[in-house]
Design an enzyme around this catalytic site. Structure first.
Site, PDB file in Angstrom:
ATOM      1  N   LYS A 196       9.737  13.781  35.211  1.00 20.71           N
ATOM      2  CA  LYS A 196       9.784  13.422  36.639  1.00 20.71           C
ATOM      3  C   LYS A 196       9.090  12.081  36.837  1.00 20.71           C
ATOM      4  CE  LYS A 196       8.382  15.116  41.215  1.00 20.71           C
ATOM      5  NZ  LYS A 196       7.651  16.168  41.970  1.00 20.71           N
ATOM      6  N   LYS A 221       5.160  13.853  33.955  1.00 14.86           N
ATOM      7  CA  LYS A 221       5.211  13.489  35.371  1.00 14.86           C
ATOM      8  C   LYS A 221       4.440  12.190  35.552  1.00 14.86           C
ATOM      9  CE  LYS A 221       4.193  15.257  40.022  1.00 14.86           C
ATOM     10  NZ  LYS A 221       3.615  16.390  40.786  1.00 14.86           N
TER      11      LYS A 221
END
Length: 337
Positions: A260, A208
């Site tokens: 992400k 992320k």
């Protein structure tokens, strides 16, 4: 202007290999397509805000809303009817504090939403929950803070373990630890197993990144963020590190791993897919969604083909599962062919 080409005899040898043959009809193109886009591969993120009686549109994400408890159930039921793979639930509380205590409250907005949705859709959908403190803290960070304002990794892990148990008790199928704390998957797995929630699975937000494309999401969850998250989310310059994080999460017990954002990190999706033996998810985040929607509203791109091409590119990069705000619409487009 008319161009007179020179009258020189040219012998054109017909090509033996013609790749265009396999593009000549829709049926043929479909038969030989290397990558498929199916509703079962899509997960719909849903926001539920405490105290709402009607859904409220999120200005920076046209078409996406903060749900009331009632409208959340309608959205979940539609997702199940469309054959989506799952829903990812995010809670937006009325009150926040430094410890994010609303995240652990059995009567808190997210825990109630989990129970509501599981009761509505049963096994027709995988019900997932965002396991993070940022929506519940008054400072907006993903963990507990030290006296000098730094995120305390290890104290935060203890809170994540308790949050995982609260979600499991509410009936969740899969938790998504998204705070990028070192060791979070191991702690969540142990917390679930020792409480005999061994069947609750973990979707680890492994890679992320500290991305500029999270901006609209912060409106969606009414974020109180002070500063930034660069000390614990990944540097966008690093791809090898993303693979390392994913491998660590698999070692600690993750059932799926995630990258992400998605669109700017398709290379990382591919690297992670090649490195791990568990399913790989990618999150088509709010800023990516907002860019396409804004361009379509200006008439600069054709909206529906752009949506499907975006999602197909994420699948082509290697994602087995795509979290996207277009999940329900994409499923309807696929049904229409």
């Amino acid at each position: 202007m008319v161009v007179d080409y020179p009258q020189v005899p040219v012998e054109v040898r017909a090509p033996v290999v013609r790749p265009r043959r396999l593009r000549s009809t829709p049926a043929l193109r479909s038969m030989v397509a290397e990558t498929g886009l199916e509703a079962r591969r899509l997960v719909l993120p849903l926001f539920v805000r405490e105290g709402l009686s009607e859904p409220v549109e999120i200005a920076s994400m046209p078409g996406v809303v903060q749900h009331s408890r009632a409208s959340l159930l309608a959205a979940a039921a539609e997702a199940a009817e469309l054959g989506l793979g799952g829903v990812m639930l995010f809670g937006v509380p009325e009150h926040k504090d430094a410890a994010g205590s609303g995240a652990l409250d059995p009567d808190g907005v997210l825990n109630l939403a989990i129970t509501d949705v599981v009761g509505e859709v049963g096994d027709a959908l995988t019900v997932m929950s965002d396991l993070c403190l940022d929506e519940f803290t008054d400072h907006g960070h993903c963990g507990l803070l030290t006296a000098d304002g730094r995120v305390d990794n290890d104290r935060t892990l203890a809170a994540y373990g308790e949050m995982a148990r609260a979600h499991a008790a509410a009936g969740v199928d899969m938790v998504g630890p998204s705070g990028m704390m070192d060791g979070q998957v191991a702690v969540v797995r142990e917390a679930l197993d020792t409480a005999e929630f061994t069947d609750v699975s973990i979707l680890a937000y492994s890679a992320k990144y500290a991305s500029a494309f999270f901006g609209p999401f912060r409106e969606a969850v009414a974020s109180s963020l002070e500063g930034d998250r660069r000390t614990y989310q990944q540097d966008p310059a690093n791809a090898v590190e993303g693979v390392r994080e994913a491998l660590l999460d698999v070692e600690q017990g993750a059932d799926l791993v995630m990258v992400k954002p998605a669109m700017g990190y398709l290379d990382v999706v591919r690297r992670v897919r090649d490195a791990v033996s568990v399913p790989v998810a990618a999150y088509n985040v709010s800023g990516e969604y907002a860019m396409v929607e804004a361009a379509a509203r200006q008439g600069w791109i054709e909206r529906e083909p752009a949506i499907l091409e975006t999602l197909l590119s994420i699948r082509r990069a290697g994602a087995d599962v795509v979290l996207t705000y277009w999940a329900a619409e994409a499923a309807r487009l696929l049904q229409r062919g």
